[in-house]
Enzyme design. Structure first.
Site, PDB file in Angstrom:
ATOM      1  N   TRP A 181      34.937  -4.817  35.500  1.00 55.65           N
ATOM      2  CA  TRP A 181      35.627  -4.340  34.269  1.00 55.65           C
ATOM      3  C   TRP A 181      35.750  -2.880  34.681  1.00 55.65           C
ATOM      4  O   TRP A 181      34.915  -2.209  35.123  1.00 55.65           O
ATOM      5  CB  TRP A 181      34.666  -4.454  32.972  1.00 55.65           C
ATOM      6  CG  TRP A 181      35.215  -3.595  31.871  1.00 55.65           C
ATOM      7  CD1 TRP A 181      36.628  -3.824  31.177  1.00 55.65           C
ATOM      8  CD2 TRP A 181      34.844  -2.393  31.365  1.00 55.65           C
ATOM      9  NE1 TRP A 181      36.836  -2.923  30.359  1.00 55.65           N
ATOM     10  CE2 TRP A 181      35.795  -1.910  30.321  1.00 55.65           C
ATOM     11  CE3 TRP A 181      33.665  -1.549  31.773  1.00 55.65           C
ATOM     12  CZ2 TRP A 181      35.590  -0.471  29.720  1.00 55.65           C
ATOM     13  CZ3 TRP A 181      33.545  -0.246  31.019  1.00 55.65           C
ATOM     14  CH2 TRP A 181      34.515   0.149  30.056  1.00 55.65           C
ATOM     15  N   GLU A 222      37.479  -8.694  33.690  1.00 53.00           N
ATOM     16  CA  GLU A 222      37.380  -8.644  32.221  1.00 53.00           C
ATOM     17  C   GLU A 222      38.141  -7.873  31.656  1.00 53.00           C
ATOM     18  O   GLU A 222      38.385  -6.449  31.953  1.00 53.00           O
ATOM     19  CB  GLU A 222      35.768  -8.137  31.743  1.00 53.00           C
ATOM     20  CG  GLU A 222      35.687  -7.789  30.539  1.00 53.00           C
ATOM     21  CD  GLU A 222      34.321  -7.400  29.936  1.00 53.00           C
ATOM     22  OE1 GLU A 222      33.543  -6.923  30.913  1.00 53.00           O
ATOM     23  OE2 GLU A 222      33.986  -7.464  29.007  1.00 53.00           O
ATOM     24  N   LYS A 224      40.735  -5.882  28.337  1.00 51.90           N
ATOM     25  CA  LYS A 224      40.406  -5.059  27.143  1.00 51.90           C
ATOM     26  C   LYS A 224      41.837  -4.651  26.639  1.00 51.90           C
ATOM     27  O   LYS A 224      42.761  -4.511  27.288  1.00 51.90           O
ATOM     28  CB  LYS A 224      39.650  -4.114  27.523  1.00 51.90           C
ATOM     29  CG  LYS A 224      38.823  -3.286  26.156  1.00 51.90           C
ATOM     30  CD  LYS A 224      37.587  -2.377  26.714  1.00 51.90           C
ATOM     31  CE  LYS A 224      37.239  -1.507  25.713  1.00 51.90           C
ATOM     32  NZ  LYS A 224      35.846  -1.100  26.077  1.00 51.90           N
ATOM     33  N   ASP A 255      35.600 -11.497  26.736  1.00 56.98           N
ATOM     34  CA  ASP A 255      34.965 -10.506  25.898  1.00 56.98           C
ATOM     35  C   ASP A 255      35.355 -10.587  24.432  1.00 56.98           C
ATOM     36  O   ASP A 255      36.425 -10.240  24.263  1.00 56.98           O
ATOM     37  CB  ASP A 255      34.653  -9.336  26.290  1.00 56.98           C
ATOM     38  CG  ASP A 255      33.672  -8.486  25.490  1.00 56.98           C
ATOM     39  OD1 ASP A 255      33.601  -8.450  24.199  1.00 56.98           O
ATOM     40  OD2 ASP A 255      32.906  -7.766  26.030  1.00 56.98           O
ATOM     41  N   HIS A 258      37.376  -7.666  22.714  1.00 63.12           N
ATOM     42  CA  HIS A 258      38.362  -7.084  23.662  1.00 63.12           C
ATOM     43  C   HIS A 258      39.833  -7.754  23.097  1.00 63.12           C
ATOM     44  O   HIS A 258      40.825  -7.555  23.865  1.00 63.12           O
ATOM     45  CB  HIS A 258      38.087  -7.516  25.089  1.00 63.12           C
ATOM     46  CG  HIS A 258      36.992  -6.606  25.346  1.00 63.12           C
ATOM     47  ND1 HIS A 258      36.836  -6.398  26.986  1.00 63.12           N
ATOM     48  CD2 HIS A 258      36.111  -5.804  24.721  1.00 63.12           C
ATOM     49  CE1 HIS A 258      35.733  -5.612  26.962  1.00 63.12           C
ATOM     50  NE2 HIS A 258      35.418  -5.216  25.663  1.00 63.12           N
ATOM     51  N   HIS A 282      31.871 -12.901  27.340  1.00 59.96           N
ATOM     52  CA  HIS A 282      30.822 -11.988  26.824  1.00 59.96           C
ATOM     53  C   HIS A 282      30.793 -12.290  25.575  1.00 59.96           C
ATOM     54  O   HIS A 282      31.832 -11.849  24.763  1.00 59.96           O
ATOM     55  CB  HIS A 282      31.346 -10.595  27.326  1.00 59.96           C
ATOM     56  CG  HIS A 282      30.732  -9.924  28.557  1.00 59.96           C
ATOM     57  ND1 HIS A 282      31.223  -8.682  28.974  1.00 59.96           N
ATOM     58  CD2 HIS A 282      30.113 -10.344  29.522  1.00 59.96           C
ATOM     59  CE1 HIS A 282      30.499  -8.575  30.229  1.00 59.96           C
ATOM     60  NE2 HIS A 282      29.887  -9.584  30.448  1.00 59.96           N
ATOM     61  N   ASP A 290      36.018  -2.716  18.535  1.00 61.72           N
ATOM     62  CA  ASP A 290      34.995  -3.135  19.863  1.00 61.72           C
ATOM     63  C   ASP A 290      33.575  -2.468  19.765  1.00 61.72           C
ATOM     64  O   ASP A 290      33.193  -1.812  20.811  1.00 61.72           O
ATOM     65  CB  ASP A 290      35.542  -3.118  21.086  1.00 61.72           C
ATOM     66  CG  ASP A 290      34.749  -3.541  22.302  1.00 61.72           C
ATOM     67  OD1 ASP A 290      33.989  -4.549  21.969  1.00 61.72           O
ATOM     68  OD2 ASP A 290      34.857  -3.162  23.488  1.00 61.72           O
ATOM     69  N   ASP A 292      30.578  -3.669  19.705  1.00 63.33           N
ATOM     70  CA  ASP A 292      29.346  -4.163  20.358  1.00 63.33           C
ATOM     71  C   ASP A 292      28.003  -4.230  19.503  1.00 63.33           C
ATOM     72  O   ASP A 292      26.838  -3.933  19.869  1.00 63.33           O
ATOM     73  CB  ASP A 292      29.047  -3.631  21.592  1.00 63.33           C
ATOM     74  CG  ASP A 292      30.143  -3.982  22.615  1.00 63.33           C
ATOM     75  OD1 ASP A 292      30.160  -5.095  23.100  1.00 63.33           O
ATOM     76  OD2 ASP A 292      31.029  -3.104  23.175  1.00 63.33           O
ATOM     77  N   ASP A 321      26.959  -9.309  25.463  1.00 60.92           N
ATOM     78  CA  ASP A 321      27.117  -7.935  25.832  1.00 60.92           C
ATOM     79  C   ASP A 321      27.407  -7.104  24.563  1.00 60.92           C
ATOM     80  O   ASP A 321      28.518  -7.302  23.670  1.00 60.92           O
ATOM     81  CB  ASP A 321      28.632  -7.812  26.497  1.00 60.92           C
ATOM     82  CG  ASP A 321      28.982  -6.607  26.634  1.00 60.92           C
ATOM     83  OD1 ASP A 321      28.255  -5.501  26.889  1.00 60.92           O
ATOM     84  OD2 ASP A 321      30.210  -6.088  27.278  1.00 60.92           O
TER      85      ASP A 321
HETATM   86  C1  RNT Z   1      33.389  -2.807  28.064  1.00 64.58           C
HETATM   87  C2  RNT Z   1      32.991  -4.119  28.543  1.00 64.58           C
HETATM   88  C3  RNT Z   1      31.968  -4.377  29.486  1.00 64.58           C
HETATM   89  C4  RNT Z   1      30.666  -3.528  29.187  1.00 64.58           C
HETATM   90  C5  RNT Z   1      29.492  -3.635  30.194  1.00 64.58           C
HETATM   91  C6  RNT Z   1      28.500  -2.537  29.920  1.00 64.58           C
HETATM   92  O1  RNT Z   1      34.254  -2.921  26.914  1.00 64.58           O
HETATM   93  O2  RNT Z   1      32.793  -5.162  27.512  1.00 64.58           O
HETATM   94  O3  RNT Z   1      31.433  -5.527  29.787  1.00 64.58           O
HETATM   95  O4  RNT Z   1      30.240  -3.604  27.971  1.00 64.58           O
HETATM   96  O5  RNT Z   1      29.787  -3.765  31.634  1.00 64.58           O
HETATM   97 ZN    ZN Z   2      32.002  -7.142  28.036  1.00 65.04          ZN
END
Ligand code: RNT
Ligand code: ZN
Length: 413
Positions: A181, A222, A224, A255, A258, A282, A290, A292, A321
């Site tokens: 990523w 990955e 986004k 993810d 994303h 993720h 986003d 998290d 994640d």
């Molecule tokens: C960031 C991505 C990525 C990170 C990690 C730390 O938006 O989701 O995966 O969160 O690599």
């Molecule tokens: Zn991620």
């Protein structure tokens, strides 16, 4: 009490054709890759550089891990409260330097020897991520940079990381997922959307061209939609990586933070898996963006779990994640992983074939009625028994252990 309730639940599920003993065996066999970075707010061990790349951790709950030893102790504490056997997901920024520190383009397997020893002792598989953020050379761009020296630096980093993942797989006897990523993008409307993507494509081509054992390393990319400070344009977009992965036989990593907020990652899985044997995930909890947040036992997570179970969990490389520094970080891991497991359990306890038959017969009234009724079936009674059987506290009893650890260890840091 837990056992007695389980016996009753077993009978109830028997009534809808589900064998709870088999379900518990299946759940125990689904590994979740636990991200090391929840333990220290994505800091890593390279120094006290700030977190960059458009991702953010908020909160300053006391007790954050500051050293490899502290992080490992915290992971152990979390693992002792999570049922089943899992995996550990590392970032390159968690290299452990004994003596001389090297830059990211010079990382070697030896910088991860201690992690391998840690994983071996606990029977964990290891997954890996090159770290394309929190570094002076990542401030403008990484693999899409128009500065050839910078781009070369990051290409070398990617290659090094593949070799490290290969080393993990060799040492631990289980393939390693290497997920790429990058944060590259623009805050405002770009004049040229193509050139950065063309450079990213070329950089990835160079990285994956190295000689590595494809049975040992699964490379994923990955995408986004945006990052903080990169709101208008993300080089590694979904379309970019979906096509890149398909053409090059790599895995796509989805993810669920994303995409646009009304898109369903659960819905994407069935499409992706018609074109690729495996997909990586993720799982996170995006709250309005986003963000998290810690994974919750919510509809979004349960729908993802449903698709994972329907497609066969062996085809989904499942990782978490999230990074929340506003609560006890060990508790964050325990809550997030256990919630993912509860979602998987719920899916395993659902008679999917019967529901699918109703869909085929266009019996939508019965389908909706049953889907809603099954929500209140005694999943919890099976969950608590599953915890007991796997030697971890059932119900909220794990919290007392974390509170004690906080008093004895975390607050003394
Ligand atoms: C960031 C991505 C990525 C990170 C990690 C730390 O938006 O989701 O995966 O969160 O690599
Ligand atoms: Zn991620």
């Amino acid at each position: 009490m837990v056992k007695a309730r389980y016996e009753q639940a077993k009978e109830i599920y028997d009534g809808i054709g589900i064998n709870t003993d088999e379900v518990m065996r299946a759940l125990a066999g689904i590994p979740i890759s636990i991200h090391c970075w929840q333990g220290d707010d994505v800091s890593g061990f390279e120094g006290d550089g700030e977190l960059s790349g458009g991702i953010q951790v908020t909160g300053n709950y006391p007790g954050k891990a500051r050293t490899p030893e502290e992080l490992m102790a915290d992971i152990d504490q979390a693992l002792s409260l999570i049922p089943g056997k899992h995996r550990l997901n590392l970032h390159a920024s968690y290299a452990i330097f004994d003596g001389e520190q090297v830059d990211r383009d010079a990382l070697e397997p030896k910088h991860f020897e201690k992690w391998v020893a840690f994983a071996k002792e606990r029977g964990l598989g290891l997954d890996f991520n090159p770290t394309y953020f929190s570094h002076p050379k990542s401030e403008v761009a990484t693999l899409s940079s128009n500065d050839e020296a910078i781009r070369t630096f990051w290409i070398e980093h990617g290659k090094r990381c593949i070799k490290i993942a290969e080393y993990f797989a060799t040492e631990l006897g289980t393939p390693s997922l290497l997920n790429i990523w990058i944060p590259d993008g623009f805050k405002d409307i770009p004049a040229d959307r193509t050139a950065p993507r063309a450079r990213l494509k070329d950089s990835l081509d160079q990285i994956i061209a190295i000689d590595y054992d494809k049975t040992k390393v699964d490379i994923a990319v990955e995408s986004k939609v945006f990052g903080i400070g990169m709101e208008s344009y993300t080089v590694g977009s979904h379309e970019f990586y979906m096509n890149y992965a398909a053409k090059n036989d790599l895995l796509c990593l989805l993810d669920n933070g994303h995409y646009h907020p009304t898109e369903s990652t659960a819905d994407k899985l069935s499409s992706m898996l018609l074109f690729a044997p495996k997909v990586a995930l993720h799982v996170t909890r995006p709250v309005r963006w986003d963000s998290d947040h810690i994974v919750s036992f919510d509809d979004e997570t349960r729908e993802m779990a449903k698709e994972i179970i329907r497609h066969g969990a062996e085809n989904i490389l499942l990782g978490l994640d999230f990074f929340d520094a506003s609560v006890n970080r060990v508790a964050a891991w325990v809550i997030g992983v256990r919630n993912m497991q509860k979602a998987l359990l719920t899916a395993l306890l659902t008679p999917h074939d019967r529901l699918a038959a109703l869909q085929d017969a266009r019996e939508f009234t019965e389908l909706l009625a049953l889907q809603e009724e099954f929500k209140l079936y005694p999943v919890g009674d099976v969950w608590h028994y599953f915890c007991e059987q796997n030697g971890v506290p059932a119900k909220e009893d794990w919290l007392a252990v974390v509170k004690k650890y906080e008093q004895d260890v975390l607050l003394k840091r």
